[in-house]
Structure formats: C-alpha cells, structure tokens
Design an enzyme around this catalytic site. Sequence first.
Site, PDB file in Angstrom:
ATOM      1  N   GLY A 104       0.807  -1.205   0.000  1.00 23.57           N
ATOM      2  CA  GLY A 104       0.000   0.000   0.000  1.00 23.57           C
ATOM      3  C   GLY A 104       0.843   1.259   0.000  1.00 23.57           C
ATOM      4  O   GLY A 104       2.075   1.213  -0.009  1.00 23.57           O
ATOM      5  N   TYR A 126     -16.376   3.326   6.770  1.00 21.48           N
ATOM      6  CA  TYR A 126     -14.919   3.319   6.790  1.00 21.48           C
ATOM      7  C   TYR A 126     -14.403   3.937   8.089  1.00 21.48           C
ATOM      8  O   TYR A 126     -13.585   3.338   8.796  1.00 21.48           O
ATOM      9  CB  TYR A 126     -14.370   4.086   5.584  1.00 21.48           C
ATOM     10  N   ASP A 171      -3.162 -13.612   5.995  1.00 16.70           N
ATOM     11  CA  ASP A 171      -4.600 -13.633   5.773  1.00 16.70           C
ATOM     12  C   ASP A 171      -5.272 -13.510   7.129  1.00 16.70           C
ATOM     13  O   ASP A 171      -5.203 -14.419   7.957  1.00 16.70           O
ATOM     14  CB  ASP A 171      -5.007 -14.942   5.085  1.00 16.70           C
TER      15      ASP A 171
END
Length: 303
Positions: free
Chosen positions: A14, A128, A39
């Site tokens: 990112g 969010y 994960d």
Amino acid sequence: MLDKRKILLIGSSGQIGSSVESLIKGSHELVILNRPTFDFTRKEELKNLILKINPCIIVNAAAYTSVDLAEQETHLALTCNQEAPKLLAQISSSINALLIHFSTDYVFDGNKTDAYFEEDLCNPINMYGYSKRLGEVEIINSGCKHFIFRTSWVYGPFRKNFLKTILNLAVVKKSISVVDDQTGLPTSTNLVSMIVEKFINLYIGEDIADKDYGIYHLAALGKINWHGFACSIIKGASKEGFEINIEENNVLPISSSEYPFVAKRPMHSVLNVSKLTNFLGVEIFDWEIYLTKVLQQIRTGSI
C-alpha cells in the site's frame, strides 16, 4: 528473547507501507508480510507465523481504505480495520512488541470548526471511519504498547491516490470537476514514513516511556479543500514539466451534493499535530512543500 532490531511490516504493497519500507529497509532488519502470505481470516496461522518471526516492532500498514465501497462491503471493512488490529494487538501484547498502526481523520464527524485534537470525541459518519475507530479501540483495550497515527488525505508517489488520479485525468481531459466544500490536510507518505522512522528509532533506543504511547495526529500543516488541492497539483505539475492538458482555471469547483458519493464525508477534518511535534521536537511544514517533493519524485522517477 526479542530481536531489538527486527521489524515486521504488514502491508508494504500500500501507499504508506511502500514508503515505510523504502525508508527503513537499509537501517533495520525488516521482515515483510503481504497477501496472500498473511490472511487475517486465518488467525491461528497468522499468529503462529508472527510468533515465529518474533519481531520487536509490528508496523501494520494494511487496511481497507475504499470509503464508498465500505458502505456495501461492511464485513470486509470490519475484518481488515477492526479484527486485524485486534489480532495484531493481542499478538503484540503476548510477545511485548510495539504495534504501530494507522488510522484516519474520518473517525471525526467534521462538525468542529477548529482543528481536531487526539482527545476530541470520535463520531464517524461512514462505515470506513467507523471501522477504523473500532480498530483504534481494540488496540487501546488490548493493553499492548502502541502508537496509532491518525493521518489525513494521504497521497504519495506510490500506488493509487488523489494526486495520481488528478495527474492521470490531466493527460486525457481538458477540464475536471472537484468538490470544494470538504476541508482537510493533504499528507504525503514521505512525511508519514519520516515520522514513523523517528518513533521507531526512539523506541529501539529505549527513549520511550509508558506515558508516551497512544494516539498521535500526523498530518502536514495548513488546510485546503479538494478543489484547491487539485488546482495546486495541476499548477505544480505544470511547473515541474509534466505533460498535461488541463490548466488550473479548468479545474471546476462543485459541491459534495453534486458529486455521486456513496458515503458521507466529514466537511472539516483538519487535525491538530501539536502533540506529535511537541513530543518529537520536529518541525512539520505546510502541505504544499511536501506536494512539490512528491511531484519531483514522480517526474524524476526517484521513488
């Protein structure tokens, strides 16, 4: 015994993660976990993997950041932004590691006219922001050693962001429309990673006390709306020699009600960074200075 220089970076793919990796990889033993190796839905496997790595510091740069999609993908947003920090906080607590985590100005509702302090009431108005606030609470309640950096309008030379979008549109469009009634602080990943490195070095140097842990606002100075930021990007790109078709006066202002947002945005989410600057004793500059550097990085390919 913990390796005092081993740092685990989760999510280097990112924006923030890329910048942090680029800055600290030469001075620290850095271990990186990206999908699909990590994960968060396979908690025991991830926990065992991190315990095997046995880091001194865990930097969590992984997050769900799509503000509009989060309104539909609620479960995924909560998994990444609440459950993942909760798990990492539990692991950090169990091995006495430091957890560095990133949050957002969107934990606030935007109704305050002045800049937000760390202790101001959180009242997110979209999923969010809500999921990110829950992640903060999970880390705080875990009792682990932590630094949570609330950032604002993050952009940089890596990955997809507002600046990159404007630059791409400027190549193929003659004019664009950008909202002018949301105010915040554009914050470059260069600034974020620089501050993170300083906190890491303080921690490794054992210059951190219990009272120093917690939430810090991390943003550039000044404030601007999205339209003004877009105009500055176009102006700066033109000055740096980018090949663009849009002139600054063809960036058209519109209201949020005219733009097809799915999720509500806070109208005023300016962060006060005095806690951070007082603690570090560093100077943070106006957002325009950092914008110029990022444009130069993109133009010269020095990223």
